[in-house]
Write a protein that holds these residues in place. Structure first.
Motif, short mmCIF file in Angstrom:
data_model
loop_
_atom_site.label_atom_id
_atom_site.label_comp_id
_atom_site.label_asym_id
_atom_site.label_seq_id
_atom_site.Cartn_x
_atom_site.Cartn_y
_atom_site.Cartn_z
N SER A 194 0.82 -1.22 0.00
CA SER A 194 0.00 0.00 0.00
C SER A 194 0.86 1.27 0.00
CB SER A 194 -0.93 0.01 1.22
OG SER A 194 -0.19 -0.03 2.42
N VAL A 195 2.04 1.21 0.64
CA VAL A 195 2.91 2.38 0.72
C VAL A 195 4.33 1.95 0.34
CG1 VAL A 195 3.68 4.34 2.11
CG2 VAL A 195 1.50 3.22 2.64
N PRO A 196 4.62 1.80 -0.96
CA PRO A 196 5.96 1.37 -1.36
C PRO A 196 7.00 2.45 -1.10
CG PRO A 196 4.65 1.92 -3.28
CD PRO A 196 3.72 1.99 -2.10
N GLY A 197 8.26 2.02 -1.01
CA GLY A 197 9.36 2.95 -0.79
C GLY A 197 10.59 2.50 -1.56
N ASP A 198 11.71 3.16 -1.29
CA ASP A 198 12.98 2.79 -1.92
C ASP A 198 13.67 1.78 -1.01
OD1 ASP A 198 15.29 2.61 -3.38
OD2 ASP A 198 16.08 4.56 -2.77
N ASP A 199 13.21 0.55 -1.06
CA ASP A 199 13.72 -0.49 -0.17
C ASP A 199 13.59 -1.85 -0.83
OD1 ASP A 199 10.96 -1.54 0.52
OD2 ASP A 199 10.79 0.47 1.37
N ILE A 200 14.26 -2.85 -0.25
CA ILE A 200 14.27 -4.19 -0.82
C ILE A 200 12.87 -4.78 -0.90
CG2 ILE A 200 15.06 -6.57 -0.42
CD1 ILE A 200 17.58 -5.39 0.87
N THR A 201 12.08 -4.60 0.13
CA THR A 201 10.73 -5.17 0.14
C THR A 201 9.90 -4.63 -1.01
OG1 THR A 201 10.87 -5.27 2.56
CG2 THR A 201 8.70 -5.58 1.57
N SER A 202 9.92 -3.33 -1.20
CA SER A 202 9.14 -2.72 -2.28
C SER A 202 9.64 -3.17 -3.65
CB SER A 202 9.19 -1.19 -2.17
OG SER A 202 8.65 -0.74 -0.95
N ARG A 203 10.95 -3.30 -3.80
CA ARG A 203 11.49 -3.74 -5.09
C ARG A 203 11.13 -5.19 -5.38
NH1 ARG A 203 15.73 -0.20 -3.39
NH2 ARG A 203 17.04 -1.89 -2.55
N LEU A 204 11.11 -6.02 -4.35
CA LEU A 204 10.67 -7.41 -4.55
C LEU A 204 9.21 -7.46 -4.98
CD1 LEU A 204 12.34 -9.21 -1.51
CD2 LEU A 204 12.68 -9.80 -3.91
N ILE A 205 8.38 -6.64 -4.36
CA ILE A 205 6.96 -6.60 -4.72
C ILE A 205 6.79 -6.17 -6.18
CG2 ILE A 205 4.81 -5.32 -4.32
CD1 ILE A 205 5.55 -5.31 -1.32
N ALA A 206 7.59 -5.20 -6.61
CA ALA A 206 7.45 -4.65 -7.97
C ALA A 206 8.14 -5.49 -9.03
CB ALA A 206 8.02 -3.22 -7.99
N HIS A 207 8.89 -6.50 -8.66
CA HIS A 207 9.67 -7.29 -9.62
C HIS A 207 8.74 -8.04 -10.58
CE1 HIS A 207 12.46 -10.37 -11.17
NE2 HIS A 207 13.36 -9.42 -10.97
N PRO A 208 9.17 -8.24 -11.83
CA PRO A 208 8.34 -8.97 -12.81
C PRO A 208 8.02 -10.41 -12.40
CG PRO A 208 10.06 -7.74 -13.93
CD PRO A 208 10.33 -7.60 -12.48
N ALA A 209 8.70 -10.95 -11.39
CA ALA A 209 8.37 -12.30 -10.92
C ALA A 209 6.97 -12.37 -10.34
CB ALA A 209 9.38 -12.75 -9.87
N VAL A 210 6.38 -11.23 -9.97
CA VAL A 210 5.02 -11.14 -9.42
C VAL A 210 4.87 -12.11 -8.24
CG1 VAL A 210 2.57 -11.02 -9.96
CG2 VAL A 210 4.24 -10.66 -11.78
N LEU A 211 5.62 -11.86 -7.20
CA LEU A 211 5.63 -12.73 -6.02
C LEU A 211 4.33 -12.58 -5.23
CD1 LEU A 211 9.28 -11.94 -4.90
CD2 LEU A 211 8.51 -14.02 -6.05
N THR A 212 3.77 -13.71 -4.79
CA THR A 212 2.60 -13.69 -3.94
C THR A 212 2.99 -13.24 -2.53
OG1 THR A 212 2.86 -15.97 -3.19
CG2 THR A 212 1.66 -15.63 -5.27
N ASP A 213 1.97 -13.01 -1.69
CA ASP A 213 2.26 -12.64 -0.30
C ASP A 213 3.09 -13.72 0.39
OD1 ASP A 213 0.95 -10.25 -0.57
OD2 ASP A 213 -0.84 -10.85 0.55
N GLU A 214 2.71 -14.99 0.19
CA GLU A 214 3.46 -16.08 0.82
C GLU A 214 4.90 -16.10 0.31
OE1 GLU A 214 3.40 -20.93 1.50
OE2 GLU A 214 2.20 -20.03 -0.10
N GLU A 215 5.08 -15.95 -0.98
CA GLU A 215 6.44 -15.94 -1.53
C GLU A 215 7.23 -14.75 -1.01
OE1 GLU A 215 5.98 -18.12 -5.86
OE2 GLU A 215 5.27 -16.05 -5.65
N MET A 216 6.57 -13.61 -0.90
CA MET A 216 7.25 -12.43 -0.36
C MET A 216 7.75 -12.67 1.05
SD MET A 216 7.73 -9.74 -2.22
CE MET A 216 8.14 -8.77 -0.78
N ILE A 217 6.91 -13.27 1.89
CA ILE A 217 7.31 -13.55 3.27
C ILE A 217 8.59 -14.36 3.30
CG2 ILE A 217 6.69 -14.89 5.33
CD1 ILE A 217 3.75 -14.02 4.80
N HIS A 218 8.68 -15.35 2.44
CA HIS A 218 9.82 -16.25 2.50
C HIS A 218 11.07 -15.68 1.83
CE1 HIS A 218 7.70 -19.36 4.60
NE2 HIS A 218 6.68 -19.20 3.80
N GLN A 219 10.90 -14.73 0.92
CA GLN A 219 12.09 -14.01 0.45
C GLN A 219 12.66 -13.16 1.58
OE1 GLN A 219 12.57 -15.34 -2.61
NE2 GLN A 219 10.47 -16.02 -2.23
#
Length: 414
Positions: free
Chosen positions: A216-241
């Motif tokens: 909801s509030v992306p920033g200049d950080d690893i988490t936001s970049r992972l969310i925006a990556h073309p891999a389109v990671l799900t919430d579960e996948e995001m947690i484990h990254q």
């Protein structure tokens, strides 16, 4: 069975998992107190592949031969990192399960899924501004140093290495304080193996909150970049990254800071650098990574089928753990063939090699230099032999690192 006779037959030793004799307890205090003695004894008795227990009743094979480890780490077809068959028979409360279980991330995946996750992680890490990261470390270090510099004494783990490493990680991941406290508690339980299942659940809950926030509030950080990556990671996948980033960034970096400071304060070749000697912090870092890496044993794989390695049958779907510490100190390397700055396995090798080594080097080196610049007359407050090491099958970690120094005025806050 006579060991010499067993080695004369290429398969006589059987499987380390099914060894008739006792397995080496990597969770024991005796191993933590002097692992290098333990590796020498393992090598004398078993050779390059050792039957061990990671916790009571959880057997594995420990690799302490350098060339054997490199072969295994570069052969994901025979030694995949997917533990799902193994963990079917492991109880949920097993203290080492959170460190070994399957997760949808690069560390525990194979083939196309591994490549998908690794690309997302490598891309997100590659975008870290290393110049800006210098300032982040400095901004974290100064208040911590100011909190104890007037006291003349400190514990460099609880008062410096841990809070600095954790604070810098939280900035890189964009994690606010109210979430990060749950992350810290969960990670501590996992690495210590105490209520690890509850710690695992706490960690997952906290990281879900972080992912929800950053969607909801992306920033200049690893988490936001992972969310925006073309891999389109799900919430579960995001947690484990994020579990991987915190796991690889918190405990190992904290231990590397502490172990390097210990070397620099107690070894005559490096002690002079505390007072501006000729050997650099980077020299000490590389020595620790070679001799006493902060993750002593990890890089886990699970053979898909029984396989013969070094005259030993490794069973299918049972954990094979690479001892980075044991392999780095393998006498078979020879003094002149490899050097401490060139060939160590502390970052692993092969498809699962650490993609964040430049970031880790920067954070650890800057953290040490900030402290030594502020307190150049720092000394170990006890004999090195009196220091205690935390038991555990994976890490090489001090319980505390007490130091003394002349009380100093606080540093100027940036």
């Amino acid at each position: 069975m006579d060991t010499a006779r067993a080695r004369s037959c290429p398969v006589a030793l059987g499987s380390p998992i099914d060894s008739d004799g006792p397995r080496v307890a990597l969770y024991a205090e005796e191993y933590a107190a002097d692992p290098h003695h333990a590796y020498r004894e393992m090598r004398r008795q078993y050779g390059s592949l050792v039957p061990v227990d990671l916790s009571p009743g959880v057997p594995a094979t420990l690799v302490i031969g350098y060339h054997t480890a490199v072969r295994i780490l570069n052969d994901p077809d025979h030694f995949p990192a997917d533990p799902r068959t193994w963990q079917q028979n492991i109880p949920g409360e097993c203290p080492v399960l959170p460190m070994l279980e399957w997760r949808p991330n690069a560390l525990r995946s194979v083939g196309s899924e591994h490549l998908r996750y690794r690309r997302a992680n490598a891309s997100s890490l590659a975008e870290i501004d290393l110049h800006a990261l210098h300032a982040v470390v400095e901004q974290a270090a100064i208040p911590l140093i100011n909190a104890f510099c007037g006291d003349g004494a400190a514990d460099l783990i609880s008062q410096y290495a841990f809070p600095l490493t954790f604070g810098v990680l939280n900035v890189m991941l964009g994690c606010p304080a109210e979430i990060s406290q749950q992350v810290a508690s969960g990670m501590a339980a996992i690495f210590e193996g105490v209520n690890a299942d509850k710690g695992n659940a706490m960690l997952a809950s906290a990281l879900f909150d972080l992912v929800t926030l950053k969607r909801s509030v992306p920033g200049d950080d690893i988490t936001s970049r992972l969310i925006a990556h073309p891999a389109v990671l799900t919430d579960e996948e995001m947690i484990h990254q994020l579990v991987t980033v915190y796991g690889a960034g918190l405990e190992p970096q904290q231990n590397l800071i502490a172990n390097t400071l210990l070397l620099m304060m107690t070894d005559d070749r490096f002690a002079g650098s505390v007072h501006g000697g000729s050997l650099s912090t980077r020299d000490a870092l590389d020595e620790v990574l070679f001799i006493d890496p902060p993750m002593a044993n990890y890089c886990v794989s699970y053979p898909k089928q029984p396989i013969l390695i070094d005259g030993v049958w490794l069973p299918a779907h049972q954990p094979v753990i690479v001892s980075m510490s044991g392999c780095n100190n393998d006498p078979a390397l020879g003094v002149n063939e490899f050097g401490p700055n060139r060939s160590h396995l502390a970052w692993s090798v092969g498809p699962h090699a650490c993609p964040a080594r430049s970031v880790a080097y920067l954070v650890v080196q800057d953290a040490i230099d900030q402290l030594l610049d502020a307190l150049p007359e720092m000394r170990l407050a006890t004999k090195r032999e009196a220091l205690a090491w935390r038991p555990g099958p994976f890490h090489r970690a001090l319980v505390s690192l007490p130091v003394t120094f002349p009380p100093s005025p606080p540093l100027a806050v940036l």
